[in-house]
Design an enzyme around this catalytic site. Sequence first.
Site, PDB file in Angstrom:
ATOM      1  N   SER A 129       3.928   0.927   0.201  1.00 20.60           N
ATOM      2  CA  SER A 129       4.196   0.045   1.331  1.00 20.60           C
ATOM      3  C   SER A 129       5.552  -0.624   1.188  1.00 20.60           C
ATOM      4  CB  SER A 129       3.106  -1.025   1.443  1.00 20.60           C
ATOM      5  OG  SER A 129       3.399  -1.902   2.513  1.00 20.60           O
ATOM      6  N   LYS A 184      -4.631   0.822   0.236  1.00 19.78           N
ATOM      7  CA  LYS A 184      -3.491   0.907   1.150  1.00 19.78           C
ATOM      8  C   LYS A 184      -3.962   0.883   2.604  1.00 19.78           C
ATOM      9  CE  LYS A 184       0.816   1.730   2.496  1.00 19.78           C
ATOM     10  NZ  LYS A 184       0.735   2.204   3.873  1.00 19.78           N
ATOM     11  N   HIS A 187      -4.814  -2.626   3.413  1.00 19.55           N
ATOM     12  CA  HIS A 187      -3.526  -3.325   3.527  1.00 19.55           C
ATOM     13  C   HIS A 187      -2.964  -3.137   4.932  1.00 19.55           C
ATOM     14  CE1 HIS A 187       0.862  -2.841   3.743  1.00 19.55           C
ATOM     15  NE2 HIS A 187       0.964  -3.813   2.842  1.00 19.55           N
ATOM     16  N   ASN A 188      -2.975  -1.907   5.425  1.00  9.50           N
ATOM     17  CA  ASN A 188      -2.432  -1.637   6.751  1.00  9.50           C
ATOM     18  C   ASN A 188      -3.271  -2.299   7.842  1.00  9.50           C
ATOM     19  OD1 ASN A 188      -0.699  -0.015   5.259  1.00  9.50           O
ATOM     20  ND2 ASN A 188      -0.716   1.639   6.752  1.00  9.50           N
ATOM     21  N   GLU A 191      -2.319  -5.784   7.913  1.00  9.19           N
ATOM     22  CA  GLU A 191      -1.003  -5.824   8.569  1.00  9.19           C
ATOM     23  C   GLU A 191      -1.171  -5.847  10.093  1.00  9.19           C
ATOM     24  OE1 GLU A 191       2.303  -2.421   9.187  1.00  9.19           O
ATOM     25  OE2 GLU A 191       1.873  -2.880   7.075  1.00  9.19           O
TER      26      GLU A 191
END
Length: 483
Positions: A129, A184, A187-188, A191
């Site tokens: 990232s 991940k 995480h996105n 986001e």
Amino acid sequence: MQKADIGLIGLAVMGENLVMNMESKGFTVAVYNRTTAKVDDFVGGRAAGRNIIGCHSPEELVSSLKSPRKVFMMVKAGSAVDALIDQLLPLLDDGDILIDGGNSHYPDTIRRTAYVEEHGKLYIGTGVSGGEEGALLGPSMMPGGSNAAWPHVKPIFQAIAAHTQDGTPCCDWVGENGAGHFVKMVHNGIEYGDMQLICEAYQLMRDLLHMTNEEMQQAFAAWNETELNSYLIEITAQILAYRNEDGSCELDRILDTAGQKGTGKWTGIAALDESVPLTLIGEAVFARCLSAMKEERVRAASLYGRRISAFEGDKEEFVEAIRQALYASKIISYAQGYALFRKAAQENNWNLNYGGIAMMWRGGCIIRSVFLERIKEAYDEDPELENLLMAPFFKETMQRLLPAWRKVTAAALASGIPAPAMTSALSYFDGYTTANLPANLLQAQRDYFGAHTYERIGAPRGEFFHTNWTGHGGSTPASTYNA
């Protein structure tokens, strides 16, 4: 012939920048791209004079690597990764390592890890990232897969990753098989949630308070000096400040339709699969879907002709209330994301380091913020923490923010300004902190029309009952299960 420390396949923007990053940290890198002209252009141009070896075939790349060979694949997620794995496996020796640095879906990484290990090789799926700048200067990296592979790539990964102020690399081993890509993915998703919350704050200031871009820029810049200090708040202020040569604000010229690449959707699907209420991120994904319906929205707006009522009150005070509502909602986003981590770890037998994940996100990545240190502290104090909302710091913080949060969401609803992420976050908080929800009636309804049974107050959990509500439905219940 000089041997490379690592090879990389796929010289698109992220691949090129990762190569430059690795070489700058003292590693020799072999590179290959299916369109070999890209290799020649890169080696003869941007990479000229550096310890970067251009290769024109997978065979040439593999033969140029030190043992155990480490091949970093930076290709489009999906079938291209599987095809490349099958192409590389016959060229590798037992113990060699394949690394997928794309945004692969974590079930694919679980499958690929098993497949590669069956062939005597090792596999890593790593989230990367930070975009183009992060890849070059230091990304956040979230590797998982074959545990035996980590010692071989750790020196490279931790050298090229971003570092916190105390020197801690924003990269550590996440866990087995698909754990890295799962982290991940979440995480996105977070986001997506952070960006939607910021957009809702922006719309409230723009459409309810009628603030100018200059006023909003000053607000976001000031917020970046508070608990909201983060990359996304920082760049929002910079976007609002940006002017074209004619003095116009470029933001005002951008069509209000948002794109997405699927990782937010995957996060929502994973939450549904795991029965975890990930409401805020789900709303953030749907908000993008709604934004894409531009022409239809314009027609609906003309049909209904809604007008936003004039704001009455202290504008400066309400801006501060919006900041607090944004902060409270942000806490909910992370609480939900970490609840998903906890459930997925149980389901997949992953030993996730929750505080460590927060520190991996502390630098290099899109959601980097000072707020993450509080999450690290919460899990340091209680590694078995059920939910971030149970931690003393977050309990005290939410109680302080709650009045402003309610004030802002009430104003949004009363004024007709959509704030799906903020309002769904508040509904989740209220539901999570309510001892008695109306699901007793829901279960009675299910039992009435489908004999789906229910549990009773005072009876042991897991003991189910059925009532013949109509007197002619019989006493046979349906089988009990949760989909």
